[in-house]
Scaffold this motif. Structure first.
Motif, short mmCIF file in Angstrom:
data_model
loop_
_atom_site.label_atom_id
_atom_site.label_comp_id
_atom_site.label_asym_id
_atom_site.label_seq_id
_atom_site.Cartn_x
_atom_site.Cartn_y
_atom_site.Cartn_z
N LEU A 1 40.75 32.82 48.26
CA LEU A 1 42.21 32.80 48.30
C LEU A 1 42.76 31.47 47.77
O LEU A 1 43.72 31.45 46.98
CB LEU A 1 42.70 33.05 49.73
N GLY A 2 42.14 30.37 48.17
CA GLY A 2 42.57 29.06 47.69
C GLY A 2 42.39 28.91 46.19
O GLY A 2 43.28 28.40 45.49
N ALA A 3 41.24 29.35 45.68
CA ALA A 3 41.01 29.28 44.24
C ALA A 3 41.99 30.17 43.49
O ALA A 3 42.53 29.79 42.44
CB ALA A 3 39.56 29.69 43.92
N LEU A 4 42.25 31.35 44.04
CA LEU A 4 43.21 32.27 43.42
C LEU A 4 44.60 31.64 43.37
O LEU A 4 45.28 31.67 42.33
CB LEU A 4 43.25 33.59 44.18
N LEU B 1 48.50 36.55 37.15
CA LEU B 1 47.61 37.03 38.21
C LEU B 1 46.23 37.40 37.68
O LEU B 1 45.21 37.09 38.30
CB LEU B 1 48.24 38.22 38.95
N ARG B 2 46.19 38.04 36.53
CA ARG B 2 44.89 38.45 35.96
C ARG B 2 44.04 37.21 35.62
O ARG B 2 42.85 37.14 35.95
CB ARG B 2 45.11 39.31 34.72
N ALA B 3 44.65 36.23 34.98
CA ALA B 3 43.93 34.99 34.65
C ALA B 3 43.53 34.24 35.91
O ALA B 3 42.44 33.66 35.99
CB ALA B 3 44.78 34.10 33.75
N ALA B 4 44.43 34.26 36.91
CA ALA B 4 44.13 33.58 38.18
C ALA B 4 42.94 34.24 38.87
O ALA B 4 42.07 33.56 39.42
CB ALA B 4 45.36 33.61 39.09
N TRP B 5 42.88 35.56 38.82
CA TRP B 5 41.75 36.26 39.45
C TRP B 5 40.44 35.92 38.73
O TRP B 5 39.42 35.68 39.36
CB TRP B 5 41.99 37.77 39.46
N ARG B 6 40.49 35.87 37.39
CA ARG B 6 39.28 35.48 36.63
C ARG B 6 38.84 34.07 37.01
O ARG B 6 37.65 33.80 37.15
CB ARG B 6 39.54 35.58 35.13
#
Length: 159
Positions: free
Chosen positions: A107-110, A120-125
């Motif tokens: 969650l913190g990394a996201l 959001l997609r780049a954040a999830w990657r």
């Protein structure tokens, strides 16, 4: 050293190994400290066993950071993502014991990646890359600590 003493050292080493898999304690350092206490009590040649085990464990610690850094750099993930993930992981550990560490880290990394990329997609990657790096470092540290443990087992068996 008596059998009871060696069993106690072995138990501390086991706790250290578990501390690597379930990041509650500094596992590699605990394994090394237990072998160091054993060497101090046994003395003589046992210091050679400790030196060999400590060298392997310290090399594992250095290698894990080099490999993780290279992995994160190749994926374009900044160190701040790992730092935010680590802080939220520690917080999560106290909110939801044991598994909160992993949930908080992801969650913190996201969140860190979401702030950085605004996508959001780049954040999830990015969060997945950070999680992979964390798992790789855990594996390297565990492997090095197991090698150090094997060195101690050989040394304790010879004596």
């Amino acid at each position: 050293m008596s059998l009871g003493g060696e069993l106690l050292v072995g138990a501390v080493i086991l706790v250290g190994l578990l501390g690597i898999v379930f990041p509650i304690l500094p596992g590699g350092l605990l394994v090394m400290a237990a072998i160091g206490v054993w060497a101090a009590i046994v003395g003589g040649w046992a210091w050679g066993i400790f030196a060999a085990a400590a060298l392997v464990i310290v090399l594992g610690e250095v290698i894990k950071y080099l490999v993780a850094g290279r992995s994160l750099k190749s994926d374009g993930i900044p160190n701040i993502t790992i730092a935010v993930g680590g802080v939220l992981g520690i917080f999560g550990f106290f909110v939801i014991p044991v598994i909160g560490l992993f949930i908080g880290f992801v969650l913190g990394a996201l969140l860190a990646e979401l702030v950085r990329t605004r996508n959001l997609r780049a954040a999830w990657r990015g969060a997945v890359s950070a999680s992979k790096a964390a798992v790789i470092t855990m594996g390297i540290e565990l492997f090095a600590a197991l090698l150090g443990t094997a060195i101690w087992l050989v040394g304790a068996g010879i004596w």
